[in-house]
Enzyme design. Sequence first.
Site, PDB file in Angstrom:
ATOM      1  N   ARG A  34       0.822  -1.209   0.000  1.00 40.13           N
ATOM      2  CA  ARG A  34       0.000   0.000   0.000  1.00 40.13           C
ATOM      3  C   ARG A  34       0.861   1.267   0.000  1.00 40.13           C
ATOM      4  O   ARG A  34       0.505   2.276  -0.594  1.00 40.13           O
ATOM      5  CB  ARG A  34      -0.944  -0.009   1.198  1.00 40.13           C
ATOM      6  CG  ARG A  34      -2.050   1.024   1.084  1.00 40.13           C
ATOM      7  CD  ARG A  34      -3.122   0.811   2.131  1.00 40.13           C
ATOM      8  NE  ARG A  34      -2.581   0.890   3.476  1.00 40.13           N
ATOM      9  CZ  ARG A  34      -2.966   0.100   4.487  1.00 40.13           C
ATOM     10  NH1 ARG A  34      -3.884  -0.824   4.307  1.00 40.13           N
ATOM     11  NH2 ARG A  34      -2.415   0.238   5.680  1.00 40.13           N
TER      12      ARG A  34
ATOM     13  N   LYS B 221      -2.178  14.781 -16.199  1.00 42.14           N
ATOM     14  CA  LYS B 221      -2.121  15.692 -17.342  1.00 42.14           C
ATOM     15  C   LYS B 221      -0.753  15.580 -18.017  1.00 42.14           C
ATOM     16  O   LYS B 221      -0.423  14.564 -18.564  1.00 42.14           O
ATOM     17  CB  LYS B 221      -2.436  17.120 -16.872  1.00 42.14           C
ATOM     18  CG  LYS B 221      -3.699  17.214 -15.991  1.00 42.14           C
ATOM     19  CD  LYS B 221      -4.979  17.015 -16.756  1.00 42.14           C
ATOM     20  CE  LYS B 221      -6.222  16.852 -15.880  1.00 42.14           C
ATOM     21  NZ  LYS B 221      -6.510  17.920 -14.972  1.00 42.14           N
TER      22      LYS B 221
ATOM     23  N   ASP C  93      -1.736  24.438  -6.635  1.00 35.51           N
ATOM     24  CA  ASP C  93      -1.994  23.474  -7.703  1.00 35.51           C
ATOM     25  C   ASP C  93      -1.242  23.985  -8.931  1.00 35.51           C
ATOM     26  O   ASP C  93      -1.624  24.983  -9.543  1.00 35.51           O
ATOM     27  CB  ASP C  93      -3.506  23.375  -7.961  1.00 35.51           C
ATOM     28  CG  ASP C  93      -3.854  22.303  -8.994  1.00 35.51           C
ATOM     29  OD1 ASP C  93      -3.032  22.067  -9.894  1.00 35.51           O
ATOM     30  OD2 ASP C  93      -4.958  21.736  -8.911  1.00 35.51           O
TER      31      ASP C  93
ATOM     32  N   TYR D 186      -9.706  24.481  -9.195  1.00 37.43           N
ATOM     33  CA  TYR D 186     -10.343  23.347  -9.864  1.00 37.43           C
ATOM     34  C   TYR D 186     -11.659  22.998  -9.138  1.00 37.43           C
ATOM     35  O   TYR D 186     -11.671  22.861  -7.903  1.00 37.43           O
ATOM     36  CB  TYR D 186      -9.333  22.193  -9.821  1.00 37.43           C
ATOM     37  CG  TYR D 186      -9.763  20.912 -10.418  1.00 37.43           C
ATOM     38  CD1 TYR D 186     -10.011  20.798 -11.783  1.00 37.43           C
ATOM     39  CD2 TYR D 186      -9.905  19.764  -9.628  1.00 37.43           C
ATOM     40  CE1 TYR D 186     -10.391  19.587 -12.339  1.00 37.43           C
ATOM     41  CE2 TYR D 186     -10.275  18.555 -10.175  1.00 37.43           C
ATOM     42  CZ  TYR D 186     -10.524  18.473 -11.525  1.00 37.43           C
ATOM     43  OH  TYR D 186     -10.892  17.266 -12.069  1.00 37.43           O
TER      44      TYR D 186
HETATM   45  C1  LIG Z   1      -7.345  17.778 -13.786  1.00 37.92           C
HETATM   46  C2  LIG Z   1      -6.966  18.672 -12.692  1.00 37.92           C
HETATM   47  C3  LIG Z   1      -6.983  18.230 -11.383  1.00 37.92           C
HETATM   48  C4  LIG Z   1      -7.457  16.867 -10.998  1.00 37.92           C
HETATM   49  O1  LIG Z   1      -6.643  15.859 -11.451  1.00 37.92           O
HETATM   50  P1  LIG Z   1      -7.211  14.376 -11.646  1.00 37.92           P
HETATM   51  O2  LIG Z   1      -6.002  13.551 -11.837  1.00 37.92           O
HETATM   52  O3  LIG Z   1      -8.111  14.442 -12.838  1.00 37.92           O
HETATM   53  O4  LIG Z   1      -7.966  14.026 -10.388  1.00 37.92           O
HETATM   54  C5  LIG Z   1      -6.563  19.109 -10.401  1.00 37.92           C
HETATM   55  N1  LIG Z   1      -6.162  20.362 -10.704  1.00 37.92           N
HETATM   56  C6  LIG Z   1      -6.139  20.806 -11.957  1.00 37.92           C
HETATM   57  C7  LIG Z   1      -5.670  22.201 -12.222  1.00 37.92           C
HETATM   58  C8  LIG Z   1      -6.552  19.999 -13.004  1.00 37.92           C
HETATM   59  O5  LIG Z   1      -6.554  20.465 -14.248  1.00 37.92           O
END
Ligand SMILES: *Cc1c(COP(=O)(O)O)cnc(C)c1O
Length: 382
Positions: free
Chosen positions: A55, A203, A178, A108
């Site tokens: 884990r 991403k 973020d 987000y």
């Molecule tokens: C897509 C995204 C997230 C979330 O990521 P996931 O892997 O889809 O959960 C968080 N912050 C931003 C800026 C994003 O574009």
Amino acid sequence: MHIDTRLVHTGRATADQSHAVNPPLVRASTTLFPTLQEYKNSYHGRVFETLRYGRSGTTTTFELQTAMAQIAQSETCIATASGLSAAVAVLAAYAGPGKHILVSDGVYGPTRIFCEKELVALGTTITFFSATDDVEQLILPETSLVYIEVPSSLTMQMLDAVTICSAAHQRGIPVACDSTWGTPLYFDAHALGIDLSIHAATKYINGHSDVMLGLITGTHAHLDAVRIWCDRSGSHVSPDVCWLALRGLRTLAVRMPRHQENALAVAEWLCTHSRVKQVMFPVLPSDPGHALWKKQFSGGAGPFTFELQSCSEAEFEKFINALNLFGLGTSWGGFESLVMPVIPHYLRALKTQSDAGRLVRLHIGLENPDDLCADLAQALDR
Ligand SMILES: *Cc1c(COP(=O)(O)O)cnc(C)c1O
């Protein structure tokens, strides 16, 4: 060492054993220890950095975390199941009854919902602030974290991370950001003063639209509470996902300049189109966030938003359905272009925007920009 060199050479320590270029993919629930002493020792090491139980990761997980820490020039990195789970882990670790968290209002959407629904229910007070608010004035004695996102999701608004960090640090409060849009290649979060940098590695870091992954970088001290929270809540990432992300990461420095070049070409073309009201993309010199983008970023990414001149829902549907090269779907950061209608629910920051104009979010992939513009042109003509 330059970041493009680091991208190639880090996170490969375990590859030596197999004489391969890439580290082996190690899948495990049970980790076996040769002696009782070694078994005992495993519980003294840091969780998610020490072999213990499946884990908390295998060597494949650790290779990815090491690579990301080195690329982001941070002490450590924790991998989580998705970008959202990384944001949630940071927020939850700094939340608690009586605590106060400042959150920029363009974060987000699902991050915002977690704050509003879950953190508030657990007794944490949340204040959402806008790009024009003075963060220093909003800090309370019980403020435990400032959480931002640059640029804001969908609205593409810029924030001044340096000013926010210095206001928070004066009061001893850490800042989380973020940093998904900029990636460590174009957004040197820790150099700007950000303490905890969050990446939806789903991403650009993975870059191939085939895994879900979150990565958090920072110092051990700033990530201690996050690590404990992840451990106690059963956070886990599959080693398969880490292996794929490591493979994707290697080409980040090659992919990003192309995304930037293509996105700028398409955005500039859209600016000249009569059916387009405005393009929200801080890389454009005409964008209100351009100066702040230039100050904080060394490049731009592929997602941006634009507003159509007022049209009916039927016309809007025709436009979206007529696109051939843009896949219709959520997410971004892969090699392919995407289109998505922007859901106004998340757009609190744009309360004054008229309903007539429709917002479209594009992700510009690695295709030839002339083909992308031609596809947009034929769809806009419908
Ligand atoms: C897509 C995204 C997230 C979330 O990521 P996931 O892997 O889809 O959960 C968080 N912050 C931003 C800026 C994003 O574009």
